[in-house]
Design an enzyme around this catalytic site. Structure first.
Site, PDB file in Angstrom:
ATOM      1  N   GLN A 142       2.515   9.694   1.693  1.00 52.87           N
ATOM      2  CA  GLN A 142       3.837   9.079   1.518  1.00 52.87           C
ATOM      3  C   GLN A 142       4.524   9.548   0.247  1.00 52.87           C
ATOM      4  O   GLN A 142       5.736   9.393   0.118  1.00 52.87           O
ATOM      5  CB  GLN A 142       3.725   7.559   1.515  1.00 52.87           C
ATOM      6  CG  GLN A 142       3.403   6.979   2.877  1.00 52.87           C
ATOM      7  CD  GLN A 142       3.380   5.486   2.810  1.00 52.87           C
ATOM      8  OE1 GLN A 142       2.405   4.884   2.363  1.00 52.87           O
ATOM      9  NE2 GLN A 142       4.468   4.863   3.258  1.00 52.87           N
ATOM     10  N   GLY A 170       0.822  -1.201   0.000  1.00 62.51           N
ATOM     11  CA  GLY A 170       0.000   0.000   0.000  1.00 62.51           C
ATOM     12  C   GLY A 170       0.853   1.247   0.000  1.00 62.51           C
ATOM     13  O   GLY A 170       1.984   1.238   0.476  1.00 62.51           O
ATOM     14  N   CYS A 193       7.069  -0.492   6.875  1.00 61.36           N
ATOM     15  CA  CYS A 193       6.518   0.692   6.224  1.00 61.36           C
ATOM     16  C   CYS A 193       7.562   1.247   5.263  1.00 61.36           C
ATOM     17  O   CYS A 193       8.744   1.331   5.609  1.00 61.36           O
ATOM     18  CB  CYS A 193       6.157   1.742   7.283  1.00 61.36           C
ATOM     19  SG  CYS A 193       5.472   3.269   6.607  1.00 61.36           S
ATOM     20  N   LEU A 194       7.110   1.648   4.102  1.00 61.89           N
ATOM     21  CA  LEU A 194       8.015   2.246   3.122  1.00 61.89           C
ATOM     22  C   LEU A 194       8.641   3.531   3.653  1.00 61.89           C
ATOM     23  O   LEU A 194       9.746   3.898   3.248  1.00 61.89           O
ATOM     24  CB  LEU A 194       7.261   2.538   1.822  1.00 61.89           C
ATOM     25  CG  LEU A 194       6.665   1.322   1.113  1.00 61.89           C
ATOM     26  CD1 LEU A 194       5.773   1.762  -0.030  1.00 61.89           C
ATOM     27  CD2 LEU A 194       7.775   0.405   0.626  1.00 61.89           C
ATOM     28  N   HIS A 209      -1.906   6.285   8.137  1.00 61.95           N
ATOM     29  CA  HIS A 209      -1.127   7.316   7.430  1.00 61.95           C
ATOM     30  C   HIS A 209      -1.980   8.547   7.149  1.00 61.95           C
ATOM     31  O   HIS A 209      -1.536   9.679   7.369  1.00 61.95           O
ATOM     32  CB  HIS A 209      -0.599   6.783   6.087  1.00 61.95           C
ATOM     33  CG  HIS A 209       0.712   6.101   6.167  1.00 61.95           C
ATOM     34  ND1 HIS A 209       1.840   6.685   6.678  1.00 61.95           N
ATOM     35  CD2 HIS A 209       1.083   4.852   5.766  1.00 61.95           C
ATOM     36  CE1 HIS A 209       2.862   5.848   6.599  1.00 61.95           C
ATOM     37  NE2 HIS A 209       2.423   4.717   6.056  1.00 61.95           N
ATOM     38  N   HIS A 216      -3.211   0.179   8.188  1.00 67.38           N
ATOM     39  CA  HIS A 216      -1.938   0.886   8.074  1.00 67.38           C
ATOM     40  C   HIS A 216      -2.101   2.163   7.242  1.00 67.38           C
ATOM     41  O   HIS A 216      -1.654   3.243   7.643  1.00 67.38           O
ATOM     42  CB  HIS A 216      -0.912  -0.061   7.440  1.00 67.38           C
ATOM     43  CG  HIS A 216       0.452   0.508   7.293  1.00 67.38           C
ATOM     44  ND1 HIS A 216       1.500   0.166   8.126  1.00 67.38           N
ATOM     45  CD2 HIS A 216       0.979   1.392   6.394  1.00 67.38           C
ATOM     46  CE1 HIS A 216       2.586   0.807   7.747  1.00 67.38           C
ATOM     47  NE2 HIS A 216       2.299   1.561   6.697  1.00 67.38           N
ATOM     48  N   GLU A 217      -2.733   2.047   6.079  1.00 68.35           N
ATOM     49  CA  GLU A 217      -2.856   3.207   5.184  1.00 68.35           C
ATOM     50  C   GLU A 217      -3.809   4.251   5.767  1.00 68.35           C
ATOM     51  O   GLU A 217      -3.573   5.457   5.627  1.00 68.35           O
ATOM     52  CB  GLU A 217      -3.299   2.772   3.788  1.00 68.35           C
ATOM     53  CG  GLU A 217      -2.359   1.798   3.098  1.00 68.35           C
ATOM     54  CD  GLU A 217      -0.894   2.207   3.087  1.00 68.35           C
ATOM     55  OE1 GLU A 217      -0.587   3.415   3.029  1.00 68.35           O
ATOM     56  OE2 GLU A 217      -0.032   1.307   3.136  1.00 68.35           O
TER      57      GLU A 217
END
Length: 163
Positions: free
Chosen positions: A51, A46, A89-90, A135, A131-132
């Site tokens: 991000q 995702g 996480c990216l 964010h 998670h997203e």
């Protein structure tokens, strides 16, 4: 469009609550194209708009080859007993920590045409939705770690080459 660079821990956009995308937003189509191109890279489940530096409520997902997006998502349902799952996480590259997540999650939102969209599932899809959405609410997954794990995570992040 193009794959966009991922913002890293410490960038203020990651700690800012994202704004809703208003109907007929002029950059919405380009944003969705960039989100989809950015999530198609191997190892990505995702990507939230923040991000890639855009403070708007949208994210893309890539779960078992199912690639899509959702605009103005709202967490509609979680169920099951929360359990620890290894999460990365990216925006915090190279690290995975045990994080409590519900085993099922469902979100509602819209697509580019304003048509209602619903995504949901168990396992990685449930984890990605939670998670997203975090964010988009200005939270990173490390914010939800238990205190001893979070202290260790912060120490490791501060010592990382990218921080």
């Amino acid at each position: 469009m193009t794959e966009r660079a991922i913002r890293l821990f410490g960038d203020p956009v990651l700690k800012t609550v994202s704004d809703p995308i208003r109907e007929a937003h002029p950059g919405a189509r380009a944003l969705v194209d960039d989100l989809l191109d950015s999530v198609r890279l191997p190892g990505r489940a995702g990507v939230a708009a923040c991000q890639i530096g855009v403070n708007l409520r949208a994210f893309s997902y890539n779960i078992d080859g199912d690639v899509g997006y959702i605009i103005n998502p709202v967490l509609a349902e979680v169920s099951g007993e929360p359990a620890l799952v290894e999460e990365g996480c990216l925006s915090v590259p190279g690290f995975y920590f045990p994080r409590s997540r519900y085993p099922y999650a469902r979100a509602t939102g819209v697509d580019l045409d304003g048509t209602p969209v619903e995504i949901g599932g168990e396992g990685l899809m449930a984890q990605a939705i939670q998670h997203e959405l975090d964010h988009l609410d200005g939270k990173l997954y490390i914010d939800g770690l238990d205190q001893p794990t979070k202290r260790e995570a912060m120490r490791l992040i501060r010592e990382s080459d990218w921080f």
